[in-house]
Scaffold this motif. Structure first.
Motif: not given
Length: 304
Positions: A7-8, A11, A35-36, A39-40, A42-43, A45-46
């Motif tokens: 995720e980082e 971005e 990207l949104g 993230n929705s 596979r959250p 990934l943060s």
């Protein structure tokens, strides 16, 4: 030192390599939307590091996305991972690109775009006549031109003698073409003031932008109550009207800037119910009566 998470990195990659002036604003906004979506889906990934994600993980993500998103969005997801990991390798953040061999799920659906019916098209044209920039919408309905093509039309691209415009900048190689203009479309061009080198300008006398065109179709939606109006719907409607009027398919494909006639018919020709009724009514005329006589004749011959 803590490893960079997926995720980082996505971005950072977006802000460093995609955000203007590195890329165009519409590309940046498109990838930001993707990207949104990622993230929705596979959250987690943060929390995953770049090297924690393999091809199997990403392929499962694409397969999952097919349940909720169109094929075009899934392709963009693949592109984002492929580009982001390529840059990550150059920056020595990982040694492999797990997105290189990803495939688009076969059950991924095409994004549906419906053409305006003839009645809706008349409504849009009437509403457009009362809008300060409505002539642009009418021009797109009369030519099937893409938004990006219209925005890049210059006075040097218009030949008043032959009544043609030359598309020099398009999204595809086949998009570079000449479009003969209907008399009304030609009249629209000739009524444009020469504020700059571009044919179509906004109320502030500058070339029209993507935002200007979006706000135009939003105003037309409000004026007509037809909520499917977009720049691409104009194009889709032009193709559908052409098919209904029996324009040669190969010619239509060239006018739209397509390489494949089959693609033109599959993607853009969306005959409305009224037209289908008209075609069926034609079956009740001469050909059918002669066919019935022929059938009776064959039956009688067979009985002998």
């Amino acid at each position: 030192m803590q490893a960079t998470t997926v995720e980082e990195w996505l971005e950072e990659w977006l802000d460093t390599y995609i955000k203007p002036p590195c890329r165009k604003e519409n590309t940046y906004q498109c990838y930001k939307f993707v990207l949104g979506v990622i993230n929705s889906l596979r959250p987690e990934l943060s929390k995953y590091g770049l090297t924690d994600v393999d091809e199997l993980f990403l392929q499962k993500l694409l397969n999952q996305s097919a349940q909720h998103y169109s094929k075009s969005t899934i392709k963009k997801i693949r592109t984002v991972f492929k580009e982001a990991y390529t840059v990550a390798m150059r920056n020595h953040k990982c040694n492999e690109n797990p997105a290189l061999s990803l495939t688009i799920p076969e059950d991924a659906r095409e994004k549906e775009i419906h053409a305006l019916t003839r009645e809706e098209e008349l409504k849009v044209m009437e509403a457009a006549k009362n809008d300060v920039l409505g002539h642009i919408a009418i021009f797109m309905l009369l030519t099937g031109i893409r938004s990006i093509e219209l925005r890049n039309l210059k006075w040097e691209d218009y030949n008043s003698e032959s009544g043609e415009i030359t598309i020099r900048k398009s999204k595809t190689k086949n998009g570079i073409r000449v479009i003969p203009l209907l008399s009304e479309a030609k009249k629209i061009i000739e009524n444009q003031p020469h504020y700059c080198e571009y044919i179509f300008t906004s109320t502030i006398k500058k070339p029209v932008t993507k935002t200007v065109l979006r706000r135009l179709y939003e105003r037309l939606r409000k004026a007509t109550g037809i909520d499917i109006i977009t720049n691409h719907v104009y194009r889709h409607s032009f193709a559908t009207r052409a098919v209904e009027k029996k324009v040669d398919y190969k010619a239509l494909s060239k006018i739209l800037g397509h390489k494949d006639v089959a693609f033109t018919l599959h993607r853009y020709a969306d005959a409305e119910t009224a037209f289908l009724h008209e075609q069926m009514e034609m079956m009740e005329k001469k050909p059918i009566s002669s066919l019935k006589r022929n059938i009776r004749y064959k039956v009688a011959t067979h009985r002998r």
